[in-house]
Structure formats: structure tokens, C-alpha cells
Design a protein around this motif. Structure first.
Motif, PDB file in Angstrom:
ATOM      1  N   LYS A 197      -1.158   2.882 -15.006  1.00 25.34           N
ATOM      2  CA  LYS A 197      -0.881   1.574 -15.602  1.00 25.34           C
ATOM      3  C   LYS A 197       0.348   0.937 -14.958  1.00 25.34           C
ATOM      4  O   LYS A 197       0.330  -0.256 -14.625  1.00 25.34           O
ATOM      5  N   GLU A 198       1.401   1.722 -14.752  1.00 31.95           N
ATOM      6  CA  GLU A 198       2.611   1.187 -14.123  1.00 31.95           C
ATOM      7  C   GLU A 198       2.326   0.733 -12.695  1.00 31.95           C
ATOM      8  O   GLU A 198       2.799  -0.318 -12.269  1.00 31.95           O
ATOM      9  N   LEU A 199       1.543   1.512 -11.964  1.00 31.91           N
ATOM     10  CA  LEU A 199       1.197   1.156 -10.593  1.00 31.91           C
ATOM     11  C   LEU A 199       0.426  -0.163 -10.551  1.00 31.91           C
ATOM     12  O   LEU A 199       0.699  -1.024  -9.713  1.00 31.91           O
ATOM     13  N   GLU A 245      -6.811   5.088  -4.949  1.00 34.57           N
ATOM     14  CA  GLU A 245      -6.546   6.112  -5.943  1.00 34.57           C
ATOM     15  C   GLU A 245      -5.394   5.705  -6.858  1.00 34.57           C
ATOM     16  O   GLU A 245      -4.231   5.740  -6.473  1.00 34.57           O
ATOM     17  N   LEU A 246      -5.735   5.325  -8.064  1.00 36.88           N
ATOM     18  CA  LEU A 246      -4.726   4.867  -9.023  1.00 36.88           C
ATOM     19  C   LEU A 246      -3.740   5.961  -9.417  1.00 36.88           C
ATOM     20  O   LEU A 246      -2.589   5.690  -9.718  1.00 36.88           O
ATOM     21  N   GLY A 247      -4.160   7.198  -9.393  1.00 34.49           N
ATOM     22  CA  GLY A 247      -3.302   8.306  -9.795  1.00 34.49           C
ATOM     23  C   GLY A 247      -2.482   8.892  -8.654  1.00 34.49           C
ATOM     24  O   GLY A 247      -1.938   9.978  -8.780  1.00 34.49           O
ATOM     25  N   VAL A 248      -2.369   8.178  -7.557  1.00 36.79           N
ATOM     26  CA  VAL A 248      -1.684   8.687  -6.371  1.00 36.79           C
ATOM     27  C   VAL A 248      -0.236   9.102  -6.639  1.00 36.79           C
ATOM     28  O   VAL A 248       0.284  10.012  -5.997  1.00 36.79           O
ATOM     29  N   LEU A 249       0.402   8.480  -7.612  1.00 37.62           N
ATOM     30  CA  LEU A 249       1.807   8.783  -7.915  1.00 37.62           C
ATOM     31  C   LEU A 249       2.007   9.372  -9.318  1.00 37.62           C
ATOM     32  O   LEU A 249       3.146   9.566  -9.751  1.00 37.62           O
ATOM     33  N   GLU A 288      -1.765  19.414   4.794  1.00 34.53           N
ATOM     34  CA  GLU A 288      -2.950  19.143   5.619  1.00 34.53           C
ATOM     35  C   GLU A 288      -4.082  18.480   4.828  1.00 34.53           C
ATOM     36  O   GLU A 288      -5.169  18.264   5.371  1.00 34.53           O
ATOM     37  N   GLU A 289      -3.838  18.156   3.574  1.00 32.62           N
ATOM     38  CA  GLU A 289      -4.865  17.495   2.769  1.00 32.62           C
ATOM     39  C   GLU A 289      -5.133  16.086   3.298  1.00 32.62           C
ATOM     40  O   GLU A 289      -4.291  15.496   3.971  1.00 32.62           O
ATOM     41  N   ASP A 290      -6.301  15.553   2.955  1.00 33.25           N
ATOM     42  CA  ASP A 290      -6.617  14.173   3.323  1.00 33.25           C
ATOM     43  C   ASP A 290      -5.622  13.236   2.652  1.00 33.25           C
ATOM     44  O   ASP A 290      -5.190  13.497   1.520  1.00 33.25           O
ATOM     45  N   PRO A 291      -5.282  12.144   3.317  1.00 31.74           N
ATOM     46  CA  PRO A 291      -4.354  11.188   2.690  1.00 31.74           C
ATOM     47  C   PRO A 291      -4.985  10.541   1.465  1.00 31.74           C
ATOM     48  O   PRO A 291      -6.194  10.343   1.404  1.00 31.74           O
ATOM     49  N   ARG A 292      -4.142  10.227   0.493  1.00 34.87           N
ATOM     50  CA  ARG A 292      -4.565   9.515  -0.713  1.00 34.87           C
ATOM     51  C   ARG A 292      -3.960   8.123  -0.617  1.00 34.87           C
ATOM     52  O   ARG A 292      -2.768   7.978  -0.318  1.00 34.87           O
ATOM     53  N   ILE A 293      -4.755   7.101  -0.906  1.00 35.39           N
ATOM     54  CA  ILE A 293      -4.350   5.723  -0.626  1.00 35.39           C
ATOM     55  C   ILE A 293      -4.525   4.836  -1.846  1.00 35.39           C
ATOM     56  O   ILE A 293      -5.519   4.924  -2.556  1.00 35.39           O
ATOM     57  N   GLY A 336       0.827  -1.195   0.000  1.00 41.27           N
ATOM     58  CA  GLY A 336       0.000   0.000   0.000  1.00 41.27           C
ATOM     59  C   GLY A 336       0.860   1.243   0.000  1.00 41.27           C
ATOM     60  O   GLY A 336       1.971   1.239   0.544  1.00 41.27           O
ATOM     61  N   VAL A 337       0.343   2.293  -0.616  1.00 39.67           N
ATOM     62  CA  VAL A 337       1.007   3.587  -0.636  1.00 39.67           C
ATOM     63  C   VAL A 337       0.011   4.605  -0.099  1.00 39.67           C
ATOM     64  O   VAL A 337      -1.128   4.675  -0.564  1.00 39.67           O
ATOM     65  N   VAL A 338       0.457   5.372   0.883  1.00 36.56           N
ATOM     66  CA  VAL A 338      -0.343   6.474   1.412  1.00 36.56           C
ATOM     67  C   VAL A 338       0.427   7.748   1.112  1.00 36.56           C
ATOM     68  O   VAL A 338       1.603   7.862   1.453  1.00 36.56           O
ATOM     69  N   ARG A 339      -0.235   8.675   0.458  1.00 35.26           N
ATOM     70  CA  ARG A 339       0.395   9.958   0.117  1.00 35.26           C
ATOM     71  C   ARG A 339      -0.240  11.046   0.967  1.00 35.26           C
ATOM     72  O   ARG A 339      -1.459  11.195   0.995  1.00 35.26           O
TER      73      ARG A 339
END
Length: 183
Positions: free
Chosen positions: A156-158, A144-148, A63-68, A56-59
Motif C-alpha cells: 500500500k505504501e509503495l 511486484e508490489l511486495g518487492v520491498l 543469483e535470484e531473478d530480479p524483482r521489479i 522503478g525499483v529493481v531488487r
């Protein structure tokens, strides 16, 4: 076996550190941990993996909500650290509904019987009953697929990451060298 790392973006590049999650019990705790590692409220990535099962990746951006993003929700659901990442919102559940129902049942001891009556068992489900379980966790990727995407790794890479996902993510975002220093 679990591995967790923090990648914090600074004006000089990325800083990496491995991290212990022993004191992390909620997504809020994990978000706070990321914010503590942040320099000038810049981007922090928290990476968690269970060897060969899921990652898992959490961004966290200021102060924004985390994206996961979680690579395999059903595998993560069987993990204490994975459960932290799988929010009700991601799973399409009413927030806190499960906790509220359990609390009410405990409060009034609702087991469907009167005092002194033997407990009844539920009838066996029909084999033809194809109704989806509302509490089931989907297999495969979730979040969220676009997190990175803006950091150099496309959706697609993710989605195609398998083994050694952290190294590939670090390479894509330009943090491979600093990551190796903590591995």
C-alpha cells in the motif's frame, strides 16, 4: 531528467551510490551492475526515476531473478531506461515474439504486395472497434508490489508514493542517511 541510485545492503547497514546507466542497455546489464555492487550476495536495490513521471525499483538478491516494480508503466514505456524494466513477462507478452516477427518480416520483406505493385494501405479502424491492443502498455503501476515488503515498505505504501519516492523508500528500508550522501 533521470536519477539512478544503488542501495546495497551490508552487515553494517546500507551503502548508497548514484550510478550512471549509459552502458546499461538491457535488464541483464542492470542486474549485473547490481550484483557487482553486492556484498556477499546480499540485497541490492536499483532505483531509477524520471522526474515527476515514473520511478522503478529493481531488487536483486544474489543469483535470484530480479524483482521489479514500476510506478507508471505507460510513462516508463516512453523512456529508454523505462523500457529496460518493462519485461515481456510483466506486460503479459510472449517473450521475444515482437523481435521474431520483425526479423521474419525483414528477412522476407513481407509488406503484403507483389514486386512492382503499389503498397496498399490498411483500412481505417472502425470507431466501434473496442478490441484491446495486445501491445499496449497499461497505465499505472506494474510489477511486484511486495518487492520491498520485507524491508519495511508495504504494498500500500509503495502504491501511494508520488514525489520524492526514493527518499521515502530509503527511509522505510533504513538507508536515508547514506542516500543523502550521494544525492
Amino acid at each position: 531528467m533521470y536519477f539512478a541510485a544503488l542501495l546495497a545492503r551490508t552487515e553494517d547497514g546500507w551503502e548508497a551510490s548514484d550510478t550512471e546507466l549509459d552502458d546499461v542497455e538491457t535488464l541483464s546489464d542492470l542486474t549485473d551492475l547490481a550484483r557487482e555492487a553486492s556484498v556477499d550476495e546480499d540485497t541490492v536495490l536499483v532505483y531509477i526515476e524520471q522526474e515527476d513521471a515514473w520511478f522503478g525499483v529493481v531488487r536483486v538478491d544474489g543469483e535470484e531473478d530480479p524483482r521489479i516494480y514500476v510506478s507508471d508503466a505507460s510513462a516508463a514505456a516512453r523512456s529508454s531506461y523505462g523500457e529496460i524494466l518493462l519485461t515481456d513477462e510483466m506486460l503479459g507478452r510472449e517473450p521475444g515474439a515482437e523481435d521474431e516477427i520483425a526479423a521474419l518480416e525483414e528477412l522476407v520483406d513481407l509488406d503484403g504486395t507483389e514486386d512492382g505493385e503499389p503498397q496498399r494501405t490498411a483500412p481505417a479502424a472502425d470507431a466501434d472497434d473496442d478490441a484491446p491492443d495486445p501491445d499496449a502498455v497499461p497505465a499505472g503501476p506494474i510489477g511486484e508490489l511486495g518487492v520491498l515488503a520485507d524491508l519495511g515498505m508495504s504494498e500500500k505504501e509503495l502504491l501511494t508514493l508520488q514525489t520524492d519516492a526514493l527518499s521515502e523508500i530509503a527511509e522505510a528500508v533504513g538507508a536515508a542517511e547514506v542516500l543523502e550522501s550521494v544525492r
